[in-house]
Design an enzyme around this catalytic site. Structure first.
Site, mmCIF file in Angstrom:
data_model
loop_
_atom_site.group_PDB
_atom_site.id
_atom_site.type_symbol
_atom_site.label_atom_id
_atom_site.label_comp_id
_atom_site.label_asym_id
_atom_site.label_seq_id
_atom_site.Cartn_x
_atom_site.Cartn_y
_atom_site.Cartn_z
ATOM 1 C CB CYS A 167 38.061 39.772 9.048
ATOM 2 S SG CYS A 167 38.362 38.149 8.353
ATOM 3 C CG HIS A 203 34.453 41.152 8.072
ATOM 4 N ND1 HIS A 203 35.000 41.009 6.812
ATOM 5 C CD2 HIS A 203 34.544 39.930 8.669
ATOM 6 C CE1 HIS A 203 35.418 39.756 6.669
ATOM 7 N NE2 HIS A 203 35.153 39.092 7.771
ATOM 8 C CG ASN A 205 35.228 36.452 5.208
ATOM 9 O OD1 ASN A 205 35.946 37.436 4.999
ATOM 10 N ND2 ASN A 205 35.114 35.903 6.393
HETATM 11 N N1 ACO Z 1 28.806 21.550 3.280
HETATM 12 C C1 ACO Z 1 28.115 20.589 3.901
HETATM 13 N N2 ACO Z 1 28.309 20.257 5.178
HETATM 14 C C2 ACO Z 1 29.226 20.959 5.872
HETATM 15 C C3 ACO Z 1 29.974 22.005 5.292
HETATM 16 C C4 ACO Z 1 29.745 22.273 3.933
HETATM 17 N N3 ACO Z 1 30.404 23.244 3.254
HETATM 18 N N4 ACO Z 1 30.810 22.522 6.222
HETATM 19 C C5 ACO Z 1 30.592 21.842 7.372
HETATM 20 N N5 ACO Z 1 29.641 20.898 7.138
HETATM 21 C C6 ACO Z 1 29.100 19.926 8.082
HETATM 22 C C7 ACO Z 1 30.048 19.625 9.216
HETATM 23 O O1 ACO Z 1 31.016 18.673 8.811
HETATM 24 C C8 ACO Z 1 29.094 19.072 10.250
HETATM 25 O O2 ACO Z 1 28.822 17.749 9.936
HETATM 26 P P1 ACO Z 1 28.637 16.667 11.108
HETATM 27 O O3 ACO Z 1 27.436 17.117 11.887
HETATM 28 O O4 ACO Z 1 28.433 15.405 10.346
HETATM 29 O O5 ACO Z 1 29.904 16.711 11.903
HETATM 30 C C9 ACO Z 1 27.827 19.898 10.021
HETATM 31 O O6 ACO Z 1 27.951 20.463 8.711
HETATM 32 C C10 ACO Z 1 27.653 21.018 11.013
HETATM 33 O O7 ACO Z 1 28.895 21.687 11.145
HETATM 34 P P2 ACO Z 1 29.060 22.985 11.966
HETATM 35 O O8 ACO Z 1 30.456 23.492 11.845
HETATM 36 O O9 ACO Z 1 28.499 22.768 13.347
HETATM 37 O O10 ACO Z 1 28.067 23.926 11.149
HETATM 38 P P3 ACO Z 1 27.541 25.315 11.523
HETATM 39 O O11 ACO Z 1 26.080 25.314 11.544
HETATM 40 O O12 ACO Z 1 28.266 25.916 12.712
HETATM 41 O O13 ACO Z 1 27.965 26.159 10.242
HETATM 42 C C11 ACO Z 1 29.633 27.731 9.628
HETATM 43 C C12 ACO Z 1 29.329 26.276 9.911
HETATM 44 C C13 ACO Z 1 28.846 28.183 8.428
HETATM 45 C C14 ACO Z 1 31.120 27.888 9.341
HETATM 46 C C15 ACO Z 1 29.221 28.548 10.880
HETATM 47 O O14 ACO Z 1 29.813 28.050 12.035
HETATM 48 C C16 ACO Z 1 29.581 29.978 10.748
HETATM 49 O O15 ACO Z 1 28.982 30.690 9.976
HETATM 50 N N6 ACO Z 1 30.560 30.431 11.556
HETATM 51 C C17 ACO Z 1 31.074 31.758 11.420
HETATM 52 C C18 ACO Z 1 32.365 31.599 10.798
HETATM 53 C C19 ACO Z 1 32.671 32.596 9.767
HETATM 54 O O16 ACO Z 1 31.868 33.288 9.169
HETATM 55 N N7 ACO Z 1 33.948 32.682 9.545
HETATM 56 C C20 ACO Z 1 34.483 33.566 8.643
HETATM 57 C C21 ACO Z 1 35.842 33.916 9.072
HETATM 58 S S1 ACO Z 1 35.818 34.734 10.600
HETATM 59 C C22 ACO Z 1 35.413 36.260 10.300
HETATM 60 O O17 ACO Z 1 35.425 36.700 9.191
HETATM 61 C C23 ACO Z 1 35.044 37.026 11.431
#
Ligand code: ACO
Length: 319
Positions: A113, A246, A276
């Site tokens: 990215c 990004h 993304n």
């Molecule tokens: N829909 C519903 N529930 C979901 C989903 C979904 N799409 N995805 C995950 N969950 C659930 C998980 O299974 C988990 O359930 P559990 O508690 O029963 O185990 C719960 O939601 C919480 O999961 P987390 O992973 O802790 O959720 P979080 O609040 O961290 O959000 C997310 C996840 C959105 C991916 C967040 O961590 C984030 O934004 N991270 C940044 C990652 C990112 O943007 N990556 C892009 C690529 S990297 C880059 O471009 C730099």
């Protein structure tokens, strides 16, 4: 002194749109969950027949048109992608042929990215060397091909697309500064840990991510590297008209702007309708705001990326 300056921008999004509701039909997720955690409402998905070089070709033609340059003017092509058409030849060489350009240098950059920031900084240095005068710098991705469509934690985040700029030699800047960073110790935080080995795929061909660690890391380094690029240019946060980060996730963008001390109206935001798109996200966002008449000649831009590797970087430029 030779500088480099963005002379034109272009972008391309494949026509097929996938909305959050489309995931909710087959996975345990909802529009509300995806919007609240990521800010994403929809993303574009390439047709099976479209490869990164095809998306790149459309974006490049528009950037060349905007810059009023033709095929013979381009003397360097750099494509940032983590979803190349093939193991080799490079997507840049395939793009070169599709554009009807021959002979100039063409190569890919792989910094996930952060790819477009790496590519722009590299092209700037080539132009400053005096050996190149007109570069096509592209970010193009078909991330839909490396997603596990049953993993709700990752497949809802990404989309396909391409963005391009023409970077020309200029007597005035243009690009004032660039800072590129990487730390391979964090390779496991975001990866597609597979390879082609004797006719088989070894490891996994799907994107894996430790989302909450990525989140914290991204906000920290985007703040640091943005400040570093400004200091390197002798500028301050008050000298930024637009932050173009990004487009990973609206919460990462909001937190980064807050840390940098920039108001939301100075932050370019397209993640809601693009998702993304990895290396394509910054040039896609730039082109959208340029064509909407929001980013104007003379505006000062801070472009910032962070991604797998881990890699991160920033470019400070006058448009
Ligand atoms: N829909 C519903 N529930 C979901 C989903 C979904 N799409 N995805 C995950 N969950 C659930 C998980 O299974 C988990 O359930 P559990 O508690 O029963 O185990 C719960 O939601 C919480 O999961 P987390 O992973 O802790 O959720 P979080 O609040 O961290 O959000 C997310 C996840 C959105 C991916 C967040 O961590 C984030 O934004 N991270 C940044 C990652 C990112 O943007 N990556 C892009 C690529 S990297 C880059 O471009 C730099």
């Amino acid at each position: 002194m030779i500088y480099s300056r963005i002379a034109g921008t272009g972008s391309y999004l494949p026509p097929k749109v996938m909305k959050n509701e489309d995931f909710a039909k087959r996975l345990e997720t909802s529009d509300a969950w995806i919007r609240e955690r990521t800010g994403i409402a929809q993303r574009h998905i390439a047709e099976e027949s479209q490869a990164s070089s095809d998306l790149a070709m459309h974006a490049s033609r528009l950037a060349m048109q905007a810059a009023q340059v033709n095929e013979a003017d381009i003397d360097l092509i750099i494509v940032a992608t983590s979803t190349p058409d093939f193991v080799f030849p490079s997507t840049a060489c395939l793009l070169q042929a599709k554009l009807g350009i021959t002979g100039c240098a063409a190569f890919d950059i792989q910094a996930v990215c952060t790819g477009f920031v790496y590519a722009l900084a590299t092209a700037d240095k080539f132009i400053k060397s005096g050996q190149h005068k007109c570069a096509l710098v592209v970010g193009a991705e078909v991330f839909s091909r490396i997603l596990d469509w049953n993993d709700r934690g990752t497949c809802v985040l990404f989309g396909d697309g391409a963005g391009a700029v023409v970077l020309r030699a200029s007597e005035t800047p243009g690009i004032h500064s660039s800072v590129l960073r990487a730390d391979g110790r964090h390779a496991g935080m975001l990866s597609v840990p597979g390879n082609v080995n004797r006719g088989q795929i070894t490891g996994s061909p799907f994107l894996q991510m430790i989302g909450n660690q990525v989140f914290k890391f991204a906000v920290k380094v985007l703040d640091e590297v943005g400040r570093e690029a400004l200091v390197a240019a002798g500028a301050g946060i008050g000298d930024v008209d637009w932050l173009i980060p990004h487009q990973a996730n609206s919460r990462i963008l909001d937190a980064t702007a807050r840390k940098l001390g920039l108001p939301p109206e100075k932050v370019v935001m397209t993640v809601d309708h693009h998702g993304n798109t990895s290396a394509a996200s910054i040039p896609l966002a730039l082109d959208e705001y340029v064509r909407a008449g929001k980013i104007l000649a003379g505006h000062r831009l801070l472009l910032e990326g962070v991604g797998g590797g881990f890699t991160w970087g920033a470019v400070y430029a006058t448009f």
